[in-house]
Design an enzyme around this catalytic site. Structure first.
Site, PDB file in Angstrom:
ATOM      1  N   SER A  63      -9.162   0.643   1.427  1.00  0.00           N
ATOM      2  CA  SER A  63      -8.232   1.435   0.452  1.00  0.00           C
ATOM      3  C   SER A  63      -8.947   2.623  -0.428  1.00  0.00           C
ATOM      4  O   SER A  63      -8.030   3.207  -1.154  1.00  0.00           O
ATOM      5  CB  SER A  63      -7.705   0.285  -0.414  1.00  0.00           C
ATOM      6  OG  SER A  63      -6.672  -0.541   0.083  1.00  0.00           O
ATOM      7  N   LYS A  66      -6.916   5.779   0.134  1.00  0.00           N
ATOM      8  CA  LYS A  66      -5.766   6.083  -0.776  1.00  0.00           C
ATOM      9  C   LYS A  66      -6.263   7.262  -1.732  1.00  0.00           C
ATOM     10  O   LYS A  66      -5.307   8.111  -2.449  1.00  0.00           O
ATOM     11  CB  LYS A  66      -5.399   4.959  -1.561  1.00  0.00           C
ATOM     12  CG  LYS A  66      -4.608   3.917  -0.693  1.00  0.00           C
ATOM     13  CD  LYS A  66      -4.016   2.719  -1.395  1.00  0.00           C
ATOM     14  CE  LYS A  66      -3.369   1.585  -0.571  1.00  0.00           C
ATOM     15  NZ  LYS A  66      -4.337   0.818   0.130  1.00  0.00           N
ATOM     16  N   SER A 123      -3.018  -0.668  -5.389  1.00  0.00           N
ATOM     17  CA  SER A 123      -3.356  -0.225  -4.234  1.00  0.00           C
ATOM     18  C   SER A 123      -2.135  -0.631  -3.089  1.00  0.00           C
ATOM     19  O   SER A 123      -2.274  -1.026  -1.931  1.00  0.00           O
ATOM     20  CB  SER A 123      -4.601  -1.010  -3.850  1.00  0.00           C
ATOM     21  OG  SER A 123      -4.954  -0.060  -2.601  1.00  0.00           O
TER      22      SER A 123
END
Length: 414
Positions: A63, A66, A123
Site C-alpha cells: 500500500s 497509494k 488505505s
C-alpha cells in the site's frame, strides 16, 4: 591418536544425525523464508543518505503504492482538474476490490477529500481504484501514468501495475525509490501533506482510524504511509521533523507491524543523530546486514513453544487469504466482533452501524466491516466491527450481550 580422532568424528556424526532426526537444523536453514528487510533514511533537504540497509533490493511496495496514487491526485487538484468537493463515481471494478476497503457499492459517489482521507487512514483499495478511473479512465491507464511519473521523479527501479498495491508480481520498487517519492510528495505537494497526519476521520458517521501507529508514538513524526501484503511483509514510509530538520525513512519487509515500527524508530534515531553530530553524511556507508542473522531473527520471532518431541512449533500463520485478498495495510492480527449474518448488504451494514452506536467509545479505533462470504444466492453478508485487540473485542461482546444483542468474537484468522 588417529583412533581417538576417528572415534570423535564418528560420535560427532551420530550427534548431527540425531539432531536432524529430532527436528533440529542449522540456524540458516531454520528461517521460514529469506530475509526481506531493507531500509533507508535520507535528509529531506539534500537527499543525502543517513542510514541504509540493502536500499536497492526490489520488493513489493504494497500500500505504499497509494502514495503515488495520491501524488497524482494532488497533481490534479493543483491543475484544477478536480476540486476537493468533486464527486467521483464508483464502478463495479472499484467496488469489487479486496480489503482493506470502505465497502463502496457500484453507483456510489465519493468526494475527493473523503477519498484522500480514506487512502491515508483506511488505505482503502476500492477508493484507490475510484481515483485511478477518475484520473486515468481505467486502472491500467492510471498505472502507466504512475510509472511515467516515477521515472520523472528518478524512481528507476519502480513499476506500477495497479493503484492500490494489491498483489501483482510486476509491481515492484525499492526503499531508495520510495524515499524519493516521499521527499517529492512533501516538496511538490506540501499544502496537502497535512492529510497524512490525520489520526481519524468519519465516513458515513463511523470513525476510521489511521494504521500509522508510528506517527502516534514517535517524536516529530507527521506521516506518511504503511503497507502490507503477505508477499512483501510490513512496509512503511515515515517522515519526522526535529529542530527544523526533516528526514524521510523507508522500511521494507518487516515481519510484524510492531517490529517494523520499532525498526523504523531506531533508523530515524540514527538519522537524527547523524545530522546532529555533524558527520559528513555524503560519505555515509551503506550497512549490509548479515543475511543469516536476519533470518535467525525472523525465525525466532515466528517460533512458539516446543512440542513433546522437542520440535519447534510455528506460531499461528497469517490469515490464509492475506495475499489473495491483499489486506491493504490493515493489521492482519486485529480482532473483530460479528453481530449478525444476512442475505443482503444493507441489513448487514445497518446491524453493524447499530452495534457501533451501542458500543460508543469502545469502537473509537474500530471500523464497520461487512464481510461477504460465498456468491450468488448463497452469498452471506457478515456484519462485523474490526480493528480491536482481543481484550477490546471481548469487552465489546460483553457490552452487547448486556444489551441483549447477538455478538461473537472473531479471531484474526477467521
Amino acid at each position: 591418536m588417529r583412533a581417538t580422532r576417528g572415534l570423535a568424528g564418528f560420535v560427532l556424526t551420530l550427534l548431527v544425525c540425531a539432531a536432524a532426526a529430532a527436528g533440529f537444523a542449522p540456524a540458516a536453514e531454520a528461517a521460514p523464508r529469506e530475509s526481506r528487510y531493507a531500509a533507508i533514511v535520507v535528509d529531506f533537504d539534500s537527499g543525502d543518505v543517513l542510514h541504509a540497509v540493502n536500499p536497492d533490493r526490489q520488493s513489493y511496495p504494497a500500500s505504499l503504492t497509494k502514495v503515488m496514487t495520491l501524488y497524482l491526485l494532488f497533481d490534479a487538484l493543483e491543475s484544477r482538474k478536480v476540486s476537493l468537493r468533486t464527486m467521483l463515481p464508483v464502478s463495479s471494478h472499484a467496488a469489487a476490490q479486496a480489503p482493506s476497503k470502505l465497502a463502496l457499492r457500484p453507483g456510489d459517489r465519493i468526494a475527493v477529500e473523503d477519498a484522500v482521507l480514506a487512502l491515508v487512514t483506511k488505505s482503502a483499495n476500492d477508493v484507490a481504484v475510484v481515483v485511478a478511473e477518475a484520473l486515468g479512465g481505467s486502472e491500467d491507464e492510471f498505472a502507466e501514468m504512475m510509472t511515467r511519473k516515477a521515472r520523472q521523479l528518478g524512481m528507476s527501479s519502480t513499476t506500477y501495475r495497479n493503484a492500490s498495491g494489491l498483489p501483482d508480481s510486476g509491481q515492484i520498487s525499492t526503499p531508495r525509490d520510495q524515499a524519493r517519492l516521499g521527499r517529492a510528495l512533501i516538496r511538490d505537494h506540501g499544502e496537502h501533506y497535512h492529510y497524512f497526519s490525520t489520526r481519524q476521520f468519519k465516513w458515513r458517521g463511523q470513525p476510521i482510524s489511521t494504521h500509522n501507529r508510528l506517527m502516534l508514538r514517535y517524536k516529530g513524526a507527521d506521516g506518511i504511509k504503511t503497507g502490507y501484503i503477505n508477499a512483501s511483509g510490513f512496509n512503511l514510509i515515515a517522515s519526522a521533523k526535529r529542530d527544523g530538520r526533516r528526514i524521510v525513512g523507508v522500511v521494507f519487509g518487516g515481519d510484524t507491524a510492531g517490529w517494523r515500527d520499532r525498526q523504523m524508530a531506531q533508523n530515524l534515531d540514527k538519522g537524527f543523530a547523524r545530522l546532529k553530530g555533524g558527520i559528513d553524511i555524503r560519505s555515509a556507508q551503506v550497512e549490509e546486514e548479515d543475511r543469516q542473522d536476519l533470518d535467525r531473527l525472523i525465525a525466532s520471532a515466528k517460533t512458539g513453544p516446543q512440542d513433546r518431541k522437542g520440535k519447534v512449533v510455528m506460531a499461528a500463520a497469517r490469515p490464509q487469504d492475506d495475499e489473495s485478498r491483499g489486506a491493504g495495510d490493515a493489521e492482519p492480527d486485529s480482532w473483530s466482533v460479528q453481530v449478525g449474518a444476512f442475505s443482503a448488504y444493507k441489513p448487514a451494514h445497518k446491524a453493524a452501524s447499530a452495534a457501533a452506536k451501542k458500543l460508543g467509545g469502545l469502537v473509537s479505533r474500530a471500523t464497520i466491516d461487512v464481510d461477504k462470504a460465498g456468491s450468488g444466492k448463497k452469498a452471506l453478508y457478515r456484519a462485523r466491527l474490526s480493528g480491536f485487540t482481543e481484550d477490546q473485542a471481548l469487552a465489546a461482546c460483553k457490552r452487547l450481550a448486556k444489551a441483549k444483542k447477538d455478538c461473537k468474537v472473531v479471531q484474526p484468522s477467521a
